[in-house]
Design an enzyme around this catalytic site. Sequence first.
Site, PDB file in Angstrom:
ATOM      1  CE  LYS A 111     -14.306  28.907   1.513  1.00 53.87           C
ATOM      2  NZ  LYS A 111     -15.303  28.087   2.177  1.00 53.87           N
ATOM      3  CE  LYS A 194     -12.179  20.275   4.445  1.00 49.99           C
ATOM      4  NZ  LYS A 194     -11.434  21.142   5.090  1.00 49.99           N
ATOM      5  CE  LYS A 197     -15.473  24.013  11.974  1.00 48.56           C
ATOM      6  NZ  LYS A 197     -14.501  24.749  12.198  1.00 48.56           N
TER       7      LYS A 197
HETATM    8  P1  TYM Z   1     -10.653  25.070  10.019  1.00 53.62           P
HETATM    9  O1  TYM Z   1     -11.287  25.961  11.280  1.00 53.62           O
HETATM   10  O2  TYM Z   1     -11.166  24.782   8.971  1.00 53.62           O
HETATM   11  O3  TYM Z   1      -9.892  23.831  10.959  1.00 53.62           O
HETATM   12  C1  TYM Z   1      -9.256  23.755  12.087  1.00 53.62           C
HETATM   13  C2  TYM Z   1      -8.186  22.756  12.020  1.00 53.62           C
HETATM   14  O4  TYM Z   1      -8.816  21.588  11.853  1.00 53.62           O
HETATM   15  C3  TYM Z   1      -8.039  20.991  10.664  1.00 53.62           C
HETATM   16  N1  TYM Z   1      -9.015  20.093   9.921  1.00 53.62           N
HETATM   17  C4  TYM Z   1      -8.712  18.771   9.497  1.00 53.62           C
HETATM   18  N2  TYM Z   1      -7.697  18.028   9.705  1.00 53.62           N
HETATM   19  C5  TYM Z   1      -7.867  16.618   9.512  1.00 53.62           C
HETATM   20  N3  TYM Z   1      -9.020  16.458   8.812  1.00 53.62           N
HETATM   21  C6  TYM Z   1     -10.293  16.971   8.535  1.00 53.62           C
HETATM   22  N4  TYM Z   1     -11.151  16.748   7.971  1.00 53.62           N
HETATM   23  C7  TYM Z   1      -9.884  18.470   9.199  1.00 53.62           C
HETATM   24  N5  TYM Z   1     -10.989  19.401   8.827  1.00 53.62           N
HETATM   25  C8  TYM Z   1     -10.301  20.515   9.516  1.00 53.62           C
HETATM   26  C9  TYM Z   1      -7.608  21.869   9.851  1.00 53.62           C
HETATM   27  O5  TYM Z   1      -6.367  21.729   9.172  1.00 53.62           O
HETATM   28  C10 TYM Z   1      -7.189  23.025  10.980  1.00 53.62           C
HETATM   29  O6  TYM Z   1      -5.905  22.657  11.517  1.00 53.62           O
HETATM   30  N6  TYM Z   1      -7.622  28.639   8.034  1.00 53.62           N
HETATM   31  C11 TYM Z   1      -7.690  27.819   9.257  1.00 53.62           C
HETATM   32  C12 TYM Z   1      -8.044  28.615  10.556  1.00 53.62           C
HETATM   33  C13 TYM Z   1      -6.631  29.272  10.831  1.00 53.62           C
HETATM   34  C14 TYM Z   1      -5.431  28.906  11.319  1.00 53.62           C
HETATM   35  C15 TYM Z   1      -4.731  30.006  11.325  1.00 53.62           C
HETATM   36  C16 TYM Z   1      -4.960  27.501  11.471  1.00 53.62           C
HETATM   37  C17 TYM Z   1      -6.513  30.862  10.739  1.00 53.62           C
HETATM   38  N7  TYM Z   1      -5.501  30.988  10.930  1.00 53.62           N
HETATM   39  C18 TYM Z   1      -3.390  29.890  11.861  1.00 53.62           C
HETATM   40  C19 TYM Z   1      -3.515  27.745  11.939  1.00 53.62           C
HETATM   41  C20 TYM Z   1      -2.646  28.760  12.080  1.00 53.62           C
HETATM   42  C21 TYM Z   1      -8.982  27.080   8.968  1.00 53.62           C
HETATM   43  O7  TYM Z   1      -9.841  27.353   8.479  1.00 53.62           O
HETATM   44  O8  TYM Z   1      -9.238  25.900  10.054  1.00 53.62           O
END
Ligand code: TYM
Length: 330
Positions: A111, A194, A197
């Site tokens: 970031k 990967k 978004k």
């Molecule tokens: P976020 O919103 O970026 O993504 C949500 C979930 O999707 C998974 N993910 C992926 N898995 C495989 N391949 C990809 N290309 C891919 N892109 C996204 C992420 O690994 C995630 O599981 N910090 C987290 C949100 C969060 C969270 C938590 C998750 C906040 N508190 C507590 C679990 C437990 C995040 O930004 O996910």
Amino acid sequence: METVLSGIRSTGNLHLGNYFGAVRNFVKMQHDYKCFFFVADLHSLTTYPTPEDLHGNIKQVLAEYIAAGIDPETATLYIQSDVPEVSQLYLLLNMNAYVGELERTTTFKEKVRSQPDNVNAGLLTYPVLMATDIIIHKANKVPVGKDQEQNLEMTRKFARRFNTIYKVDYFPLPEPFNFGRDLIKIPGLDGTGKMGKTEGNGIFLADSPDIITKKVMRAVTDAGPTKPKQKMSEPIRNIFTIMEVVSSQDIFNYFLEQYNTCKIRYNDLKKQLAEDIVRLTTPIRERILEISSDEEYIGRVVKMGAEKARASASQTLHDVREIIGYRPFY
Ligand code: TYM
């Protein structure tokens, strides 16, 4: 019974990475564990959404979770900001998180590089808030994608540190989870990296069949294999990685064989992949439309989720206050 928890930031529609990395695993677990799933709308403030966007995105993400199979009657489905105990525990945990270790996390360093004029404190303490989300329900298993591995390591570190400082065995040490295999990373179809978004390469559950087909047919390829069993280039490996999770084993094996014998036609490969993604997403897309137009249903789900999540979170906060030494005077 063990507790499972996962969450997704409310920064846009769910894509195949979210689905295969987190949601699908959660859906498979929801009947066998005590389950929590939430919309991480506090986390999403690090990118400054407008009030309208914030509200609309939360609603959309909720509708998409339910459409993708999360059953709000079985799992506790809630909005992070509906649970004020999260913010309180976050503050307490911040006291035991060191600036140095937060500055060293890969996501923070990324970031700093990608948005140097908005390195806010929320970004720095993002792993503390994430740890709070998880340990406030004393979760044991966290279905997430590969990109969250380091955040889960930090969560275990903070949980262990709390237990050590206060000489208690209070918080379990949560593990990232994926059924019977390593955590997965769903790639984009733009050659490298990967699906995400911010990467602008998402294939979304809400995309129409037309859009999905266009996105897949645009996938980057190479000149084709020239010798049997040639090592795949990254763009081709990425197409196969997605095919492995969306297509049947037979179809996957067929195209792999075609590749290994140099007979593959990438156009056919992409057509098949598009078809299989459309088959997977069509029923989900239809449910998304139905659910997101039913405000009353969403309202009921959110209220029920907030009540269940608060009951669990307030118990933990009560215990933590007691452990730390905040004891009642009156
Ligand atoms: P976020 O919103 O970026 O993504 C949500 C979930 O999707 C998974 N993910 C992926 N898995 C495989 N391949 C990809 N290309 C891919 N892109 C996204 C992420 O690994 C995630 O599981 N910090 C987290 C949100 C969060 C969270 C938590 C998750 C906040 N508190 C507590 C679990 C437990 C995040 O930004 O996910």
